[in-house]
Design a protein around this motif. Structure first.
Motif, mmCIF file in Angstrom:
data_model
loop_
_atom_site.group_PDB
_atom_site.id
_atom_site.type_symbol
_atom_site.label_atom_id
_atom_site.label_comp_id
_atom_site.label_asym_id
_atom_site.label_seq_id
_atom_site.Cartn_x
_atom_site.Cartn_y
_atom_site.Cartn_z
ATOM 1 N N ASP A 173 12.449 -6.011 1.757
ATOM 2 C CA ASP A 173 12.583 -6.804 3.252
ATOM 3 C C ASP A 173 11.825 -8.059 3.257
ATOM 4 O OD1 ASP A 173 10.960 -5.711 2.374
ATOM 5 O OD2 ASP A 173 10.078 -4.449 4.676
ATOM 6 N N GLN A 174 11.497 -8.318 2.215
ATOM 7 C CA GLN A 174 10.932 -9.447 1.727
ATOM 8 C C GLN A 174 11.577 -10.197 0.854
ATOM 9 O OE1 GLN A 174 8.474 -10.472 3.940
ATOM 10 N NE2 GLN A 174 8.019 -8.786 5.216
ATOM 11 N N ILE A 175 12.304 -10.779 1.139
ATOM 12 C CA ILE A 175 13.078 -11.935 0.341
ATOM 13 C C ILE A 175 12.476 -13.619 -0.599
ATOM 14 C CG2 ILE A 175 15.294 -12.829 -0.468
ATOM 15 C CD1 ILE A 175 15.013 -9.990 -1.053
ATOM 16 N N ALA A 176 12.275 -13.857 -1.207
ATOM 17 C CA ALA A 176 11.677 -15.523 -1.328
ATOM 18 C C ALA A 176 12.749 -16.184 -2.662
ATOM 19 C CB ALA A 176 11.111 -15.423 -2.172
ATOM 20 N N VAL A 177 13.212 -17.693 -2.019
ATOM 21 C CA VAL A 177 13.919 -18.326 -2.220
ATOM 22 C C VAL A 177 13.451 -19.274 -2.563
ATOM 23 C CG1 VAL A 177 16.078 -19.443 -1.880
ATOM 24 C CG2 VAL A 177 15.984 -17.086 -1.113
ATOM 25 N N ASP A 178 13.729 -20.360 -3.809
ATOM 26 C CA ASP A 178 13.230 -21.609 -4.125
ATOM 27 C C ASP A 178 14.405 -21.811 -5.480
ATOM 28 O OD1 ASP A 178 11.403 -23.372 -3.956
ATOM 29 O OD2 ASP A 178 10.054 -22.872 -4.461
ATOM 30 N N GLY A 179 13.779 -23.905 -5.457
ATOM 31 C CA GLY A 179 14.645 -23.937 -6.573
ATOM 32 C C GLY A 179 13.386 -24.609 -7.532
ATOM 33 N N ALA A 180 14.624 -24.419 -8.752
ATOM 34 C CA ALA A 180 13.682 -25.224 -9.844
ATOM 35 C C ALA A 180 14.919 -26.375 -10.335
ATOM 36 C CB ALA A 180 12.864 -24.117 -11.172
ATOM 37 N N ILE A 181 14.067 -26.999 -11.344
ATOM 38 C CA ILE A 181 15.039 -27.941 -12.499
ATOM 39 C C ILE A 181 14.394 -27.721 -13.874
ATOM 40 C CG2 ILE A 181 15.455 -30.313 -12.978
ATOM 41 C CD1 ILE A 181 14.889 -31.532 -10.239
ATOM 42 N N THR A 182 15.669 -27.791 -14.551
ATOM 43 C CA THR A 182 15.445 -27.270 -15.821
ATOM 44 C C THR A 182 15.983 -28.440 -16.666
ATOM 45 O OG1 THR A 182 17.140 -26.054 -15.593
ATOM 46 C CG2 THR A 182 14.490 -25.402 -15.524
ATOM 47 N N LYS A 183 15.887 -28.488 -18.465
ATOM 48 C CA LYS A 183 16.704 -29.200 -19.092
ATOM 49 C C LYS A 183 17.667 -28.484 -18.932
ATOM 50 C CE LYS A 183 12.368 -31.335 -21.658
ATOM 51 N NZ LYS A 183 12.904 -32.731 -20.861
ATOM 52 N N ALA A 184 18.556 -29.352 -19.936
ATOM 53 C CA ALA A 184 20.153 -29.310 -19.956
ATOM 54 C C ALA A 184 20.700 -30.356 -21.169
ATOM 55 C CB ALA A 184 20.907 -28.683 -18.421
ATOM 56 N N HIS A 226 11.464 -16.294 2.757
ATOM 57 C CA HIS A 226 10.310 -17.158 2.680
ATOM 58 C C HIS A 226 10.827 -18.177 2.270
ATOM 59 C CE1 HIS A 226 7.348 -13.743 3.825
ATOM 60 N NE2 HIS A 226 8.047 -13.044 3.458
ATOM 61 N N LEU A 227 10.174 -18.991 2.442
ATOM 62 C CA LEU A 227 11.190 -20.779 1.883
ATOM 63 C C LEU A 227 9.878 -21.703 1.804
ATOM 64 C CD1 LEU A 227 14.020 -20.560 4.167
ATOM 65 C CD2 LEU A 227 14.235 -19.936 1.200
ATOM 66 N N ASP A 228 9.747 -22.355 1.187
ATOM 67 C CA ASP A 228 9.456 -23.316 1.189
ATOM 68 C C ASP A 228 9.209 -25.090 2.259
ATOM 69 O OD1 ASP A 228 11.084 -24.581 -0.378
ATOM 70 O OD2 ASP A 228 10.103 -25.016 -2.175
ATOM 71 N N ALA A 229 8.158 -25.625 2.000
ATOM 72 C CA ALA A 229 8.783 -26.977 3.282
ATOM 73 C C ALA A 229 10.292 -27.964 2.914
ATOM 74 C CB ALA A 229 7.658 -27.623 2.936
ATOM 75 N N GLY A 230 10.649 -27.442 1.715
ATOM 76 C CA GLY A 230 12.179 -27.761 1.646
ATOM 77 C C GLY A 230 12.532 -27.746 2.146
ATOM 78 N N TYR A 231 13.221 -26.518 2.584
ATOM 79 C CA TYR A 231 13.993 -26.261 3.553
ATOM 80 C C TYR A 231 14.223 -26.455 4.646
ATOM 81 C CZ TYR A 231 15.044 -23.300 -1.246
ATOM 82 O OH TYR A 231 15.352 -22.901 -2.225
ATOM 83 N N ASP A 232 12.559 -26.955 5.735
ATOM 84 C CA ASP A 232 12.177 -26.881 6.623
ATOM 85 C C ASP A 232 13.152 -28.198 7.524
ATOM 86 O OD1 ASP A 232 11.108 -27.076 9.127
ATOM 87 O OD2 ASP A 232 9.175 -27.961 8.356
ATOM 88 N N SER A 233 14.657 -27.567 7.929
ATOM 89 C CA SER A 233 15.682 -28.153 8.388
ATOM 90 C C SER A 233 16.421 -27.173 9.327
ATOM 91 C CB SER A 233 16.434 -29.610 7.021
ATOM 92 O OG SER A 233 16.673 -28.281 6.234
ATOM 93 N N ASP A 234 17.531 -28.005 9.579
ATOM 94 C CA ASP A 234 18.458 -27.019 10.194
ATOM 95 C C ASP A 234 19.231 -26.699 9.403
ATOM 96 O OD1 ASP A 234 19.247 -29.471 10.424
ATOM 97 O OD2 ASP A 234 20.587 -29.394 12.174
ATOM 98 N N LYS A 235 19.253 -27.097 7.839
ATOM 99 C CA LYS A 235 21.373 -27.200 6.742
ATOM 100 C C LYS A 235 20.786 -25.552 7.093
ATOM 101 C CE LYS A 235 20.319 -31.884 5.208
ATOM 102 N NZ LYS A 235 20.376 -32.312 4.104
#
Length: 261
Positions: free
Chosen positions: A104-115, A182-191
Motif C-alpha cells: 500500500d506504500q510504493i516508492a519510485v525513483d530513477g538513478a543514472i549508472t555507468k554502461a 511516493h515520488l520526488d520533485a522530479g515527477y512534479d508535473s502532469d506527465k
C-alpha cells in the motif's frame, strides 16, 4: 571463503535447478556422440553468487573451474530462457507469504549508472561527459524491498518511465485497494498522470484495462526521500519499524487517475 552460507545457497540452488531445462548427455550433432564436457551449472551458479556478493569483475572471479567467457555465455543463456525472471517472481512470492510486502506504500525513483559496454538501452549520460549510461527506474515497497525496474538511456527523464515501472505491479498478484506512490520533485508535473491514463486506455487486454480503472490508486506527491532509506513521514523509518499506514499524513493529494496520480 563462500559468498553465502550453505544453509542459504543450498535451498536457493535447489529452487533454481528445478527451473533448468533438461539437457542431453551427449551432443546430438557429433558423429561419435562426444564433445568437450560442459561446465556444470552449479559451478556457474556459485560463481554468479560471488559476483553479486563481492561486486568483482568476471575476470577476477574466473579460475581453473571456468573462464569469464563461460560465465557470461551461461548468464546470457539463462536470461534468454527467462530463468532469472521466474526466480525473481518466486522470491517475491515467498517473501510476501513469509514476511509480507508493504504494497500500500510504493516508492519510485530513477538513478543514472555507468554502461561502459553500451547495450540496447544505453544512452549518453548527462552527468558523465556524454559517456554511455543507463537510467534505472526502480520501484520498492514500503520497506525498500525491490519490486521491479525499467532500463532506459541515461538521458531519459524520470516521468515517462513511471508508467512502465508501475506496470511491474501486475506480476505481484492481488494488490491493495488504496496505493500511495511516493515520488520526488522530479515527477512534479502532469506527465505521470498522462502516462497512466495512456497505459490504462491502450492496455493490450480490455480486461486488464478495466481492472486498472476499477482499482484507482490514491497517490500522493511528496518531496520526501524514498521510504526505507531515510526518515520521512509515512515511511517505516519514521514509524520506528511499524508498517506504514495506507493513509499518508504528509503527502498532498493530486487529482487521481486510473492507475496512479
Amino acid at each position: 571463503m563462500p559468498a553465502l552460507p550453505s544453509w542459504l545457497t543450498e535451498p536457493l540452488w535447489d529452487q533454481f535447478a528445478a527451473l533448468l531445462p533438461e539437457r542431453p548427455e551427449y551432443h546430438p550433432d557429433h558423429p561419435l556422440g562426444c564433445h568437450r564436457q560442459r561446465i556444470g551449472d552449479r559451478i556457474i551458479f556459485d560463481k554468479m553468487l560471488q559476483l553479486l556478493r563481492f561486486g568483482c569483475s568476471y575476470e577476477a572471479i574466473a579460475g581453473t573451474t571456468c573462464s569469464a567467457t563461460t560465465i557470461r555465455d551461461r548468464r546470457d543463456e539463462w536470461i534468454r530462457q527467462g530463468l532469472f525472471v521466474r526466480l525473481k517472481q518466486i522470491a517475491l512470492e515467498s517473501y510476501g507469504r513469509i514476511v509480507g510486502l508493504v504494497l500500500d506504500q510504493i516508492a519510485v525513483d530513477g538513478a543514472i549508472t555507468k554502461a561502459p559496454g553500451g547495450g540496447e538501452a544505453a544512452g549518453r549520460s548527462p552527468v558523465d561527459r556524454g559517456k554511455q549510461g543507463l537510467k534505472r527506474s526502480g520501484m520498492t515497497d514500503g520497506y525498500g524491498i525491490p519490486l521491479g525496474r525499467v532500463l532506459a538511456g541515461a538521458n531519459r527523464h524520470d516521468s515517462p518511465l513511471l508508467a512502465p515501472t508501475l506496470d511491474r505491479l501486475n506480476d505481484l498478484g492481488p494488490l491493495p485497494h488504496d496505493i500511495t506512490v511516493h515520488l520526488d520533485a522530479g515527477y512534479d508535473s502532469d506527465k505521470p498522470a498522462r502516462c497512466s491514463m495512456n497505459v490504462a486506455s491502450t492496455a493490450a487486454s480490455p480486461t486488464r484495462a478495466r481492472r486498472r480503472l476499477s482499482r484507482p490508486a490514491s497517490a500522493g506527491m511528496s518531496n520526501a526521500p524514498t521510504p526505507g532509506r531515510t526518515s520521512s513521514p509515512g515511511s517505516p523509518a519514521a514509524t520506528n519499524g511499524a508498517p506504514p499506514s495506507s493513509t499518508p499524513s504528509s503527502t498532498s493529494p493530486i487529482p487521481s487517475s486510473p492507475y496512479v496520480a
